[in-house]
Scaffold this motif. Sequence first.
Motif, PDB file in Angstrom:
ATOM      1  N   GLY A  30      36.472 -13.145 -12.181  1.00 51.01           N
ATOM      2  CA  GLY A  30      36.277 -12.369 -13.281  1.00 51.01           C
ATOM      3  C   GLY A  30      37.108 -11.476 -13.791  1.00 51.01           C
ATOM      4  O   GLY A  30      38.251 -11.803 -13.707  1.00 51.01           O
ATOM      5  N   ARG A  31      36.665 -10.551 -14.709  1.00 52.69           N
ATOM      6  CA  ARG A  31      37.616  -9.633 -15.244  1.00 52.69           C
ATOM      7  C   ARG A  31      38.396  -8.660 -14.595  1.00 52.69           C
ATOM      8  O   ARG A  31      37.774  -8.137 -13.357  1.00 52.69           O
ATOM      9  CB  ARG A  31      36.848  -8.898 -16.444  1.00 52.69           C
ATOM     10  N   LEU A  32      39.460  -8.179 -14.866  1.00 55.55           N
ATOM     11  CA  LEU A  32      40.273  -7.247 -14.206  1.00 55.55           C
ATOM     12  C   LEU A  32      39.567  -5.923 -14.689  1.00 55.55           C
ATOM     13  O   LEU A  32      39.468  -5.618 -15.947  1.00 55.55           O
ATOM     14  CB  LEU A  32      41.686  -7.063 -14.874  1.00 55.55           C
ATOM     15  N   LEU A  68      46.736 -19.227 -16.612  1.00 58.89           N
ATOM     16  CA  LEU A  68      46.160 -20.135 -17.719  1.00 58.89           C
ATOM     17  C   LEU A  68      45.835 -19.208 -18.810  1.00 58.89           C
ATOM     18  O   LEU A  68      45.239 -18.257 -18.797  1.00 58.89           O
ATOM     19  CB  LEU A  68      45.106 -20.786 -17.255  1.00 58.89           C
ATOM     20  N   ILE A  69      46.346 -19.609 -20.004  1.00 59.55           N
ATOM     21  CA  ILE A  69      45.957 -18.939 -21.221  1.00 59.55           C
ATOM     22  C   ILE A  69      44.692 -19.779 -21.950  1.00 59.55           C
ATOM     23  O   ILE A  69      44.797 -20.898 -21.997  1.00 59.55           O
ATOM     24  CB  ILE A  69      47.151 -19.030 -22.238  1.00 59.55           C
ATOM     25  N   PRO A  78      43.774 -13.869 -26.944  1.00 59.50           N
ATOM     26  CA  PRO A  78      43.940 -14.736 -25.845  1.00 59.50           C
ATOM     27  C   PRO A  78      43.699 -14.275 -24.509  1.00 59.50           C
ATOM     28  O   PRO A  78      43.727 -12.826 -24.269  1.00 59.50           O
ATOM     29  CB  PRO A  78      45.369 -15.009 -25.805  1.00 59.50           C
ATOM     30  N   MET A  79      43.139 -14.935 -23.495  1.00 57.67           N
ATOM     31  CA  MET A  79      42.563 -14.360 -22.249  1.00 57.67           C
ATOM     32  C   MET A  79      43.561 -15.095 -21.161  1.00 57.67           C
ATOM     33  O   MET A  79      43.935 -16.187 -21.236  1.00 57.67           O
ATOM     34  CB  MET A  79      41.190 -14.477 -21.989  1.00 57.67           C
ATOM     35  N   TRP A 142      35.204 -29.307 -14.554  1.00 57.23           N
ATOM     36  CA  TRP A 142      36.214 -29.649 -15.665  1.00 57.23           C
ATOM     37  C   TRP A 142      36.833 -28.431 -16.338  1.00 57.23           C
ATOM     38  O   TRP A 142      36.606 -27.374 -15.766  1.00 57.23           O
ATOM     39  CB  TRP A 142      35.217 -30.423 -16.525  1.00 57.23           C
ATOM     40  N   GLY A 143      37.436 -28.490 -17.291  1.00 55.66           N
ATOM     41  CA  GLY A 143      38.099 -27.422 -18.108  1.00 55.66           C
ATOM     42  C   GLY A 143      39.140 -26.512 -17.050  1.00 55.66           C
ATOM     43  O   GLY A 143      39.903 -27.186 -16.585  1.00 55.66           O
ATOM     44  N   LEU A 144      39.085 -25.209 -17.230  1.00 63.38           N
ATOM     45  CA  LEU A 144      39.931 -24.618 -16.460  1.00 63.38           C
ATOM     46  C   LEU A 144      39.965 -24.573 -14.830  1.00 63.38           C
ATOM     47  O   LEU A 144      41.122 -24.786 -14.260  1.00 63.38           O
ATOM     48  CB  LEU A 144      39.764 -22.941 -16.688  1.00 63.38           C
ATOM     49  N   SER A 145      38.629 -24.814 -14.402  1.00 67.82           N
ATOM     50  CA  SER A 145      38.722 -25.209 -12.980  1.00 67.82           C
ATOM     51  C   SER A 145      39.389 -26.471 -12.749  1.00 67.82           C
ATOM     52  O   SER A 145      39.983 -26.647 -11.743  1.00 67.82           O
ATOM     53  CB  SER A 145      37.247 -25.139 -12.625  1.00 67.82           C
ATOM     54  N   TYR A 146      39.109 -27.237 -13.407  1.00 61.61           N
ATOM     55  CA  TYR A 146      40.002 -28.667 -13.125  1.00 61.61           C
ATOM     56  C   TYR A 146      41.288 -28.545 -13.341  1.00 61.61           C
ATOM     57  O   TYR A 146      42.281 -29.163 -12.504  1.00 61.61           O
ATOM     58  CB  TYR A 146      39.252 -29.841 -14.105  1.00 61.61           C
ATOM     59  N   SER A 147      41.610 -27.867 -14.271  1.00 62.66           N
ATOM     60  CA  SER A 147      43.513 -27.678 -14.398  1.00 62.66           C
ATOM     61  C   SER A 147      44.067 -26.922 -13.298  1.00 62.66           C
ATOM     62  O   SER A 147      44.779 -27.405 -12.630  1.00 62.66           O
ATOM     63  CB  SER A 147      43.586 -26.716 -15.610  1.00 62.66           C
TER      64      SER A 147
END
Length: 165
Positions: A30-32, A68-69, A78-79, A142-147
């Motif tokens: 989650g977020r900082l 990851l951006i 961007p995050m 998939w997505g960021l988790s897959y990366s």
Amino acid sequence: MENAHEELLFIQRARREGDPWSGDMAFPGGRLQPEDESARAAAERETLEETGMDLGRHGRYITRLSDLITRHHSRLRPMVVTPYVFEWHGPKTILPNHEVERAVWVPLDYLAAGENQSQLPWRTPLGTLNMPCCRYQDACIWGLSYSMLQELLTAGINAKSKIPQ
């Protein structure tokens, strides 16, 4: 990489209206927050909040993966997502909070096997893209988790090896 008996924890995010990641499989996170001393401290806090797993007490830090951006779907800014890898030495019991629908332990050797890789059709305004993914039971990673998963597998990170930061 020696993957026998090693597993990764994924959570399925709770389904919520307006949440772009609603229902997706992910790693806890989650977020900082202003009270977090670092991104790693935020990852530890978020893991505790979402799963009840106290990484400070029962975890052993292994490494930090590449940032990851991405962007939040409702914002242009961007995050940065900063993933951390820990080895877990506590009970496998998960105490999910309201943000988590369920938790799934997935064998690392299953995630690494080529025959378990697939594609997920993802509709965009410009057409359908076939996104790489890994399917496990009724879950799709998939997505960021897959990366993140692919970096972990490519680097050969496991509990007995630590790559330099």
